[in-house]
Design a protein around this motif. Structure first.
Motif, PDB file in Angstrom:
ATOM      1  N   THR A  25     -50.077  10.277 -47.180  1.00  0.00           N
ATOM      2  CA  THR A  25     -50.685  10.103 -45.934  1.00  0.00           C
ATOM      3  C   THR A  25     -50.471   8.687 -45.162  1.00  0.00           C
ATOM      4  O   THR A  25     -49.725   7.861 -45.771  1.00  0.00           O
ATOM      5  N   SER A  26     -50.905   8.400 -44.043  1.00  0.00           N
ATOM      6  CA  SER A  26     -50.879   7.250 -43.276  1.00  0.00           C
ATOM      7  C   SER A  26     -52.215   6.721 -43.357  1.00  0.00           C
ATOM      8  O   SER A  26     -53.292   7.406 -43.005  1.00  0.00           O
ATOM      9  N   SER A  28     -54.522   3.535 -41.849  1.00  0.00           N
ATOM     10  CA  SER A  28     -54.984   2.405 -40.494  1.00  0.00           C
ATOM     11  C   SER A  28     -56.223   2.083 -40.936  1.00  0.00           C
ATOM     12  O   SER A  28     -56.980   2.438 -41.268  1.00  0.00           O
ATOM     13  N   ASP A  34     -51.845   0.295 -37.878  1.00  0.00           N
ATOM     14  CA  ASP A  34     -51.075   0.881 -39.026  1.00  0.00           C
ATOM     15  C   ASP A  34     -50.918   0.076 -40.150  1.00  0.00           C
ATOM     16  O   ASP A  34     -50.380  -0.982 -39.919  1.00  0.00           O
ATOM     17  N   GLY A  36     -49.515   1.553 -42.950  1.00  0.00           N
ATOM     18  CA  GLY A  36     -48.152   2.319 -43.511  1.00  0.00           C
ATOM     19  C   GLY A  36     -48.467   3.431 -44.216  1.00  0.00           C
ATOM     20  O   GLY A  36     -50.055   4.005 -44.153  1.00  0.00           O
ATOM     21  N   LYS A  37     -47.803   3.793 -44.749  1.00  0.00           N
ATOM     22  CA  LYS A  37     -47.959   5.187 -45.758  1.00  0.00           C
ATOM     23  C   LYS A  37     -48.563   5.038 -47.100  1.00  0.00           C
ATOM     24  O   LYS A  37     -48.572   3.603 -47.803  1.00  0.00           O
ATOM     25  N   CYS A  52     -49.687   2.135 -52.138  1.00  0.00           N
ATOM     26  CA  CYS A  52     -49.592   1.935 -50.693  1.00  0.00           C
ATOM     27  C   CYS A  52     -48.236   1.137 -50.413  1.00  0.00           C
ATOM     28  O   CYS A  52     -47.712   0.575 -51.452  1.00  0.00           O
ATOM     29  N   GLU A  53     -47.655   1.095 -49.465  1.00  0.00           N
ATOM     30  CA  GLU A  53     -46.643   0.395 -49.008  1.00  0.00           C
ATOM     31  C   GLU A  53     -46.579  -1.081 -49.181  1.00  0.00           C
ATOM     32  O   GLU A  53     -45.542  -1.573 -49.333  1.00  0.00           O
ATOM     33  N   LEU A  64     -57.861   7.592 -42.631  1.00  0.00           N
ATOM     34  CA  LEU A  64     -56.663   8.085 -43.103  1.00  0.00           C
ATOM     35  C   LEU A  64     -56.919   9.829 -42.814  1.00  0.00           C
ATOM     36  O   LEU A  64     -58.035  10.369 -42.832  1.00  0.00           O
TER      37      LEU A  64
END
Length: 123
Positions: A25-26, A28, A34, A36-37, A52-53, A64
């Motif tokens: 998922t992304s 925010s 944002d 990230g993924k 998380c990234e 999300l």
């Protein structure tokens, strides 16, 4: 090894049974920035744990999109490097995220239910 807040190395106590899975998922912020993924590793009615990234600070309000569930909001309950625990604002049905998602246009009748017509003869 418990500290004075009652948290173990795994994070705070969970209030609902968890279901292990892998969903992408992304993430925010509530303001739409944002972050990230994220790869969701486990999911319950009241929250999730994800890789998380990049690091996301505890206390951050996030949103999300969960497959089969829709938009979910909550806050980061704990954060350790690239892992976070999220407490949802409202309980969800985590089993909805496990249901297969059909691609657009794939809701066709199965072959065995279709009326098959013999090939036309060439003239």
């Amino acid at each position: 090894m418990e500290d004075e807040q009652g948290m173990s190395e795994r994070g705070p106590a969970r209030s609902a049974p968890r279901d292990s899975l892998f969903l992408l998922t992304s993430i925010s912020t509530a303001d739409g920035i944002d972050l990230g993924k994220a790869r969701i590793r486990n999911l319950s009615a009241t929250g999730l744990m994800a890789d998380c990234e990049r690091a996301v600070a505890a206390g951050t309000r996030i949103e999300l999109e969960l497959r089969g569930v829709g938009k979910v909001s909550g806050s980061v309950a704990w954060s350790r490097e690239d892992k976070i625990g999220v407490a949802f604002d409202e309980a969800i049905d985590p089993q909805l995220a496990r249901k297969p998602v059909a691609a657009a246009g794939s809701q066709q009748m199965p072959d065995y239910l279709r009326v098959h017509q013999p090939p036309r003869a060439r003239r």
